[in-house]
Design a protein around this motif. Sequence first.
Motif, PDB file in Angstrom:
ATOM      1  N   LEU A  96       0.825  -1.202   0.000  1.00  0.00           N
ATOM      2  CA  LEU A  96       0.000   0.000   0.000  1.00  0.00           C
ATOM      3  C   LEU A  96       0.862   1.258   0.000  1.00  0.00           C
ATOM      4  O   LEU A  96       1.993   1.236   0.476  1.00  0.00           O
ATOM      5  CB  LEU A  96      -0.908   0.017   1.233  1.00  0.00           C
ATOM      6  N   ASP A  97       0.310   2.349  -0.514  1.00  0.00           N
ATOM      7  CA  ASP A  97       0.993   3.639  -0.468  1.00  0.00           C
ATOM      8  C   ASP A  97       0.782   4.319   0.884  1.00  0.00           C
ATOM      9  O   ASP A  97       1.614   5.087   1.339  1.00  0.00           O
ATOM     10  CB  ASP A  97       0.481   4.568  -1.568  1.00  0.00           C
ATOM     11  N   ASN A  98      -0.364   4.058   1.492  1.00  0.00           N
ATOM     12  CA  ASN A  98      -0.682   4.639   2.791  1.00  0.00           C
ATOM     13  C   ASN A  98      -1.731   3.776   3.470  1.00  0.00           C
ATOM     14  O   ASN A  98      -2.308   2.895   2.834  1.00  0.00           O
ATOM     15  CB  ASN A  98      -1.173   6.082   2.646  1.00  0.00           C
ATOM     16  N   MET A  99      -1.974   4.032   4.737  1.00  0.00           N
ATOM     17  CA  MET A  99      -2.996   3.276   5.447  1.00  0.00           C
ATOM     18  C   MET A  99      -3.710   4.194   6.428  1.00  0.00           C
ATOM     19  O   MET A  99      -3.087   4.963   7.149  1.00  0.00           O
ATOM     20  CB  MET A  99      -2.388   2.099   6.205  1.00  0.00           C
ATOM     21  N   LYS A 105      -6.742  -3.630  -0.989  1.00  0.00           N
ATOM     22  CA  LYS A 105      -6.285  -2.370  -0.410  1.00  0.00           C
ATOM     23  C   LYS A 105      -6.775  -2.168   1.023  1.00  0.00           C
ATOM     24  O   LYS A 105      -6.643  -1.070   1.564  1.00  0.00           O
ATOM     25  CB  LYS A 105      -6.741  -1.196  -1.267  1.00  0.00           C
ATOM     26  N   GLN A 121      -5.937   1.518   2.389  1.00  0.00           N
ATOM     27  CA  GLN A 121      -5.479   2.671   1.614  1.00  0.00           C
ATOM     28  C   GLN A 121      -6.722   3.421   1.164  1.00  0.00           C
ATOM     29  O   GLN A 121      -7.494   2.932   0.360  1.00  0.00           O
ATOM     30  CB  GLN A 121      -4.657   2.213   0.411  1.00  0.00           C
ATOM     31  N   ASP A 149      -8.385   6.144  -0.837  1.00  0.00           N
ATOM     32  CA  ASP A 149      -8.199   7.068  -1.961  1.00  0.00           C
ATOM     33  C   ASP A 149      -9.479   7.092  -2.788  1.00  0.00           C
ATOM     34  O   ASP A 149     -10.445   6.400  -2.460  1.00  0.00           O
ATOM     35  CB  ASP A 149      -6.968   6.690  -2.794  1.00  0.00           C
ATOM     36  N   THR A 197      -4.066  10.173   7.417  1.00  0.00           N
ATOM     37  CA  THR A 197      -3.275   9.004   7.049  1.00  0.00           C
ATOM     38  C   THR A 197      -2.469   8.590   8.267  1.00  0.00           C
ATOM     39  O   THR A 197      -1.735   9.382   8.832  1.00  0.00           O
ATOM     40  CB  THR A 197      -2.341   9.340   5.870  1.00  0.00           C
ATOM     41  N   LYS A 199       2.344   6.063   5.990  1.00  0.00           N
ATOM     42  CA  LYS A 199       2.614   6.354   4.584  1.00  0.00           C
ATOM     43  C   LYS A 199       3.925   5.694   4.190  1.00  0.00           C
ATOM     44  O   LYS A 199       4.917   5.785   4.905  1.00  0.00           O
ATOM     45  CB  LYS A 199       2.688   7.869   4.361  1.00  0.00           C
ATOM     46  N   SER A 235       6.149   6.180  -1.446  1.00  0.00           N
ATOM     47  CA  SER A 235       4.927   6.738  -2.020  1.00  0.00           C
ATOM     48  C   SER A 235       5.182   8.138  -2.554  1.00  0.00           C
ATOM     49  O   SER A 235       5.765   8.979  -1.880  1.00  0.00           O
ATOM     50  CB  SER A 235       3.822   6.782  -0.967  1.00  0.00           C
TER      51      SER A 235
END
Length: 153
Positions: free
Chosen positions: A3-6, A34, A104, A106, A135, A138, A142
């Motif tokens: 993931l890019d962020n959580m 995700k 994530q 988005d 967030t 991260k 990312s």
Amino acid sequence: LGLDNMTCFHVSYMGVSECDNSFTHTDVYATDEKAVNLIWPIIVVDGSKPELDVQSDDANIVISINYEYDTAIIMGDYGYHKTSPINYEETGTMRVVVGMYCGQMDDSNRKMLAHIYDGEEPAPFMDQFEHPMETHWKSSSSSSSSSARQSSS
């Protein structure tokens, strides 16, 4: 998880002292991998029979596990599970776990995560999905911009 962020958007505490037959279910689904359901114990019963039945991709295969301190259970999309039949009433004990939905957040999955969260009637805090969310983690790789809320004081 890749993931890019959580962002963690739902938490619950579940205590059990007796269970005859619970319902096999999944908490997180159709998120394109995700989101996850994190479950970790905060009170365990020593010497207990298995407490959680987890189903594999093959519905004929179910493994029963015990909760252990310092060990989280992470289930992604379609992680089917249920509470195992258990009875602690004779000993006057119970086990307690914390469950948390994280993912994530988005534009590609915000509506699906809101749908997953909206299982309660009415679900509290539904407006959290209408605005950028804080967030909680991260990825260092990312390149997307943070969606953390800015506090005003």
